[in-house]
Design a protein around this motif. Sequence first.
Motif, PDB file in Angstrom:
ATOM      1  N   LYS A  61       0.844  -1.276   0.316  1.00  0.00           N
ATOM      2  CA  LYS A  61      -0.048  -0.214   0.117  1.00  0.00           C
ATOM      3  C   LYS A  61       0.830   1.087  -0.031  1.00  0.00           C
ATOM      4  O   LYS A  61       1.647   1.342   0.996  1.00  0.00           O
ATOM      5  N   GLU A 124      -1.137  -8.674  12.041  1.00  0.00           N
ATOM      6  CA  GLU A 124      -0.699  -9.087  10.880  1.00  0.00           C
ATOM      7  C   GLU A 124      -0.161 -10.686  10.743  1.00  0.00           C
ATOM      8  O   GLU A 124       0.019 -11.191   9.676  1.00  0.00           O
ATOM      9  N   LEU A 235      -3.760   2.289  10.724  1.00  0.00           N
ATOM     10  CA  LEU A 235      -5.206   2.721  10.582  1.00  0.00           C
ATOM     11  C   LEU A 235      -5.542   2.359   9.278  1.00  0.00           C
ATOM     12  O   LEU A 235      -6.848   2.107   9.090  1.00  0.00           O
ATOM     13  N   GLN A 236      -4.740   1.790   8.341  1.00  0.00           N
ATOM     14  CA  GLN A 236      -5.160   1.260   7.264  1.00  0.00           C
ATOM     15  C   GLN A 236      -5.767  -0.293   7.623  1.00  0.00           C
ATOM     16  O   GLN A 236      -6.597  -0.658   6.632  1.00  0.00           O
ATOM     17  N   ASN A 237      -5.732  -0.771   8.608  1.00  0.00           N
ATOM     18  CA  ASN A 237      -6.198  -2.172   8.884  1.00  0.00           C
ATOM     19  C   ASN A 237      -7.453  -2.119   9.429  1.00  0.00           C
ATOM     20  O   ASN A 237      -7.480  -1.361  10.514  1.00  0.00           O
ATOM     21  N   ASP A 238      -8.451  -2.521   8.919  1.00  0.00           N
ATOM     22  CA  ASP A 238      -9.968  -2.337   9.540  1.00  0.00           C
ATOM     23  C   ASP A 238      -9.744  -2.838  11.083  1.00  0.00           C
ATOM     24  O   ASP A 238     -10.673  -2.238  11.979  1.00  0.00           O
ATOM     25  N   THR A 239      -9.174  -3.864  11.407  1.00  0.00           N
ATOM     26  CA  THR A 239      -9.272  -4.605  12.848  1.00  0.00           C
ATOM     27  C   THR A 239      -8.556  -3.624  13.782  1.00  0.00           C
ATOM     28  O   THR A 239      -9.007  -3.217  14.840  1.00  0.00           O
ATOM     29  N   ARG A 241      -8.078  -0.276  13.300  1.00  0.00           N
ATOM     30  CA  ARG A 241      -9.100   0.864  13.538  1.00  0.00           C
ATOM     31  C   ARG A 241     -10.105   0.830  14.360  1.00  0.00           C
ATOM     32  O   ARG A 241     -10.672   1.645  15.094  1.00  0.00           O
ATOM     33  N   LYS A 242     -10.871  -0.445  14.254  1.00  0.00           N
ATOM     34  CA  LYS A 242     -11.861  -0.849  14.927  1.00  0.00           C
ATOM     35  C   LYS A 242     -11.609  -0.690  16.328  1.00  0.00           C
ATOM     36  O   LYS A 242     -12.397  -0.072  17.366  1.00  0.00           O
ATOM     37  N   THR A 245     -10.592   3.014  17.812  1.00  0.00           N
ATOM     38  CA  THR A 245     -11.607   3.734  17.835  1.00  0.00           C
ATOM     39  C   THR A 245     -12.704   3.309  18.965  1.00  0.00           C
ATOM     40  O   THR A 245     -13.904   3.932  19.093  1.00  0.00           O
ATOM     41  N   SER A 246     -12.389   2.297  19.683  1.00  0.00           N
ATOM     42  CA  SER A 246     -13.486   1.773  20.615  1.00  0.00           C
ATOM     43  C   SER A 246     -13.329   2.471  21.908  1.00  0.00           C
ATOM     44  O   SER A 246     -12.207   2.434  22.471  1.00  0.00           O
ATOM     45  N   GLU A 306      -9.400  13.909   8.278  1.00  0.00           N
ATOM     46  CA  GLU A 306      -9.052  13.121   9.569  1.00  0.00           C
ATOM     47  C   GLU A 306      -7.791  13.659   9.790  1.00  0.00           C
ATOM     48  O   GLU A 306      -6.883  13.526   8.943  1.00  0.00           O
TER      49      GLU A 306
END
Length: 337
Positions: A61, A124, A235-239, A241-242, A245-246, A306
């Motif tokens: 990426k 990862e 933060l490009q990784n969905d897990t 980021r979730k 931000t929790s 952001e």
Amino acid sequence: MVRKVKKKKSGVRIFVALLLMVVIAAFVYKSIITPGNHQVVEKEYDDKTASHSSPVSSDNKTMPDPSLNLEPEPSVSISPGELNSPNAILINLKDHSILFQKNSEEKIYPASLTKMMTAIVAIENLPDLKREITLTHSVFQGLSEADASMAGFQPGENVRAIDLLYGALLPSGAESCVGLADYIAGSEKDFVGMMNQKATDLGMHNTHFENSTGLHNENHYATVKDLTILLSYALQNDTFRKIFTSSRHSTPPTNKHPDGITLYSTMFKKLNNQSIADGKILGGKTGYTDEAGQCLASLAQVGRQEYILISVGAKGDHHAEQYNITDALAVYSSIGK
């Protein structure tokens, strides 16, 4: 009559010479713009622009190039002297342009901001996030003596990998980090080798880790600028980021906690209100040691953009006023003012 013939022949020669020059010029021009040569020109341009582009992540990426941002960056009205933190940097997450910085390349101790690297390396390298991991007694050795923050898991507890990740990032649980490290690499030492390799891959050239938790060590250091590279990537990784931000996470029942346990974000616990001028703080990770001071890595949305802010070194401890959060609120609220 003879002179007229000679003049005519001379004129013909000049005309033929000019015609030949035109043909040669046309041939040269055609050879330059052929598809093959055009590709070479493009490749040379790509090679030149690549040297100015942001680093490429290990999963190919490409990080955005700030020079490609055509919209003017909003101004920031706060000055470095107004911050409690001696080291800070604010970037636009979309293009990585720097809006504000204060001693951003100075060596700092990252404390529990280290756990952002622990988490992304673990994610990862975990093929199954629902896989149960047993926290052995050795995982807990030395943590209480070092006054490490804990998530609340117990020796001998079987915990899902995803819950250990929440435990590492929300309550900053050291046992979660060591448990993940042992499971993935066989030992924390070998896992730290993976962390340092990841730092190298990302271009964090002024960073070195000695443990997975952020406990103080003279050879465990970074810069706030390097930490923006890390958080931008993670933060490009969905897990990631979730989790990041929790504000809370409840685990399912385990062999040690029949009702499960609820994990709370240390940042959201101390943040009275997520709202800021024209936006809100989306997530964050706190950190603290005596040597590192109060630290915070945070993500916020202001308007349609952001932003990431990393701040380190504010005076105080867990019980004092949280100047790391005060600084974040002040910086984010100054964007576009």
